[in-house]
Design a protein around this motif. Structure first.
Motif, PDB file in Angstrom:
ATOM      1  N   UNK A   2       0.821  -1.430   0.102  1.00  0.00           N
ATOM      2  CA  UNK A   2      -0.091   0.082   0.059  1.00  0.00           C
ATOM      3  C   UNK A   2       0.710   1.398   0.000  1.00  0.00           C
ATOM      4  N   UNK A   3       2.163   1.081   0.477  1.00  0.00           N
ATOM      5  CA  UNK A   3       3.059   2.296   0.478  1.00  0.00           C
ATOM      6  C   UNK A   3       2.940   3.232   1.472  1.00  0.00           C
ATOM      7  N   UNK A   4       2.498   2.936   2.875  1.00  0.00           N
ATOM      8  CA  UNK A   4       2.204   3.763   3.829  1.00  0.00           C
ATOM      9  C   UNK A   4       3.718   3.912   4.432  1.00  0.00           C
ATOM     10  N   UNK A   5       4.618   3.384   4.521  1.00  0.00           N
ATOM     11  CA  UNK A   5       5.879   3.436   4.862  1.00  0.00           C
ATOM     12  C   UNK A   5       6.107   2.633   6.181  1.00  0.00           C
ATOM     13  N   UNK A   6       7.424   2.424   6.411  1.00  0.00           N
ATOM     14  CA  UNK A   6       7.597   1.617   7.819  1.00  0.00           C
ATOM     15  C   UNK A   6       7.061   2.315   9.158  1.00  0.00           C
ATOM     16  N   UNK A   7       7.566   3.730   9.044  1.00  0.00           N
ATOM     17  CA  UNK A   7       7.129   4.380  10.148  1.00  0.00           C
ATOM     18  C   UNK A   7       5.800   4.607  10.762  1.00  0.00           C
ATOM     19  N   UNK A   8       4.916   4.881   9.687  1.00  0.00           N
ATOM     20  CA  UNK A   8       3.363   5.095   9.822  1.00  0.00           C
ATOM     21  C   UNK A   8       3.094   3.505  10.354  1.00  0.00           C
ATOM     22  N   UNK A   9       3.390   2.630   9.684  1.00  0.00           N
ATOM     23  CA  UNK A   9       2.695   1.342  10.000  1.00  0.00           C
ATOM     24  C   UNK A   9       3.311   0.980  11.369  1.00  0.00           C
ATOM     25  N   UNK A  10       4.605   1.402  11.753  1.00  0.00           N
ATOM     26  CA  UNK A  10       5.096   0.955  13.153  1.00  0.00           C
ATOM     27  C   UNK A  10       4.301   1.839  14.298  1.00  0.00           C
ATOM     28  N   UNK A  11       3.941   3.097  13.870  1.00  0.00           N
ATOM     29  CA  UNK A  11       3.252   3.944  14.841  1.00  0.00           C
ATOM     30  C   UNK A  11       1.872   3.434  14.942  1.00  0.00           C
ATOM     31  N   UNK A  12       1.140   3.030  13.887  1.00  0.00           N
ATOM     32  CA  UNK A  12      -0.148   2.682  13.772  1.00  0.00           C
ATOM     33  C   UNK A  12      -0.224   1.133  14.836  1.00  0.00           C
ATOM     34  N   UNK A  13       0.750   0.553  14.545  1.00  0.00           N
ATOM     35  CA  UNK A  13       0.612  -0.832  15.302  1.00  0.00           C
ATOM     36  C   UNK A  13       0.866  -0.413  16.798  1.00  0.00           C
ATOM     37  N   UNK A  14       1.821   0.507  17.105  1.00  0.00           N
ATOM     38  CA  UNK A  14       1.942   0.783  18.478  1.00  0.00           C
ATOM     39  C   UNK A  14       0.582   1.358  19.364  1.00  0.00           C
ATOM     40  N   UNK A  15      -0.033   2.135  18.366  1.00  0.00           N
ATOM     41  CA  UNK A  15      -1.145   2.745  19.044  1.00  0.00           C
ATOM     42  C   UNK A  15      -2.180   1.833  18.991  1.00  0.00           C
ATOM     43  N   UNK A  16      -2.330   0.856  18.007  1.00  0.00           N
ATOM     44  CA  UNK A  16      -3.240  -0.359  18.237  1.00  0.00           C
ATOM     45  C   UNK A  16      -3.008  -1.113  19.354  1.00  0.00           C
ATOM     46  N   UNK A  17      -1.704  -1.405  19.742  1.00  0.00           N
ATOM     47  CA  UNK A  17      -1.157  -2.147  21.004  1.00  0.00           C
ATOM     48  C   UNK A  17      -1.733  -1.543  22.004  1.00  0.00           C
ATOM     49  N   UNK A  18      -1.509  -0.259  22.065  1.00  0.00           N
ATOM     50  CA  UNK A  18      -2.029   0.553  23.467  1.00  0.00           C
ATOM     51  C   UNK A  18      -3.450   0.619  23.570  1.00  0.00           C
ATOM     52  N   UNK A  19      -4.261   0.558  22.557  1.00  0.00           N
ATOM     53  CA  UNK A  19      -5.754   0.660  22.563  1.00  0.00           C
ATOM     54  C   UNK A  19      -6.171  -0.640  23.141  1.00  0.00           C
ATOM     55  N   UNK A  20      -5.589  -1.636  22.675  1.00  0.00           N
ATOM     56  CA  UNK A  20      -6.074  -3.044  23.068  1.00  0.00           C
ATOM     57  C   UNK A  20      -5.616  -3.233  24.593  1.00  0.00           C
ATOM     58  N   UNK A  21      -4.271  -2.977  24.803  1.00  0.00           N
ATOM     59  CA  UNK A  21      -3.868  -3.412  26.290  1.00  0.00           C
ATOM     60  C   UNK A  21      -4.177  -2.389  27.223  1.00  0.00           C
TER      61      UNK A  21
END
Length: 123
Positions: free
Chosen positions: A96-115
């Motif tokens: 999709x071309x979002x880039x590693x930085x935005x994907x890492x940030x989205x994963x981290x925010x998702x982790x915080x939202x769930x945990x």
């Protein structure tokens, strides 16, 4: 030069060496299917379907709970690696071309939202 298994064991202990090898093999499975013609999105679909196999096998009494759990658990790593690669890599590589930085940030925010580790409610 890659380290031999014995060198890995001396560096970080048996558990850490095993975890590193396991992670490398699991993410390599996602890369293998992506480059073997499935593409990254196809690999996501493949591993998402593969997780259903032990779940259904357990549900219908063909597979005991412990092997079903571990089989599904091991499949999560290539699934997540393929999903992250699909979101991060450029269009030329099938992503999709979002880039590693935005994907890492989205994963981290998702982790915080769930945990809920970032709130006092999560303690």
């Amino acid at each position: 030069m890659p380290l031999a298994g014995e060198q890995l064991l001396r560096l970080g202990g048996a558990g850490e060496a095993k975890d590193g090898v396991e992670a490398a093999l699991d993410t390599a499975a996602g890369d293998l299917t992506a480059t073997a013609g499935f593409g990254y999105l196809g690999s996501v679909v493949l591993f998402a379907a593969a997780i259903r196999v032990p779940v259904l096998a357990h549900r219908f009494g063909v597979l005991a709970a412990v092997p079903a759990f571990w089989t599904a658990y091991v499949t999560t790593r290539p699934l997540s690696a393929s999903l992250a690669d699909w979101m991060a890599l450029g269009h030329a590589r099938g992503g999709l071309g979002f880039g590693l930085g935005p994907v890492a940030i989205a994963c981290f925010v998702g982790y915080l939202a769930v945990s809920r580790k970032d709130t006092s409610y999560g303690k």
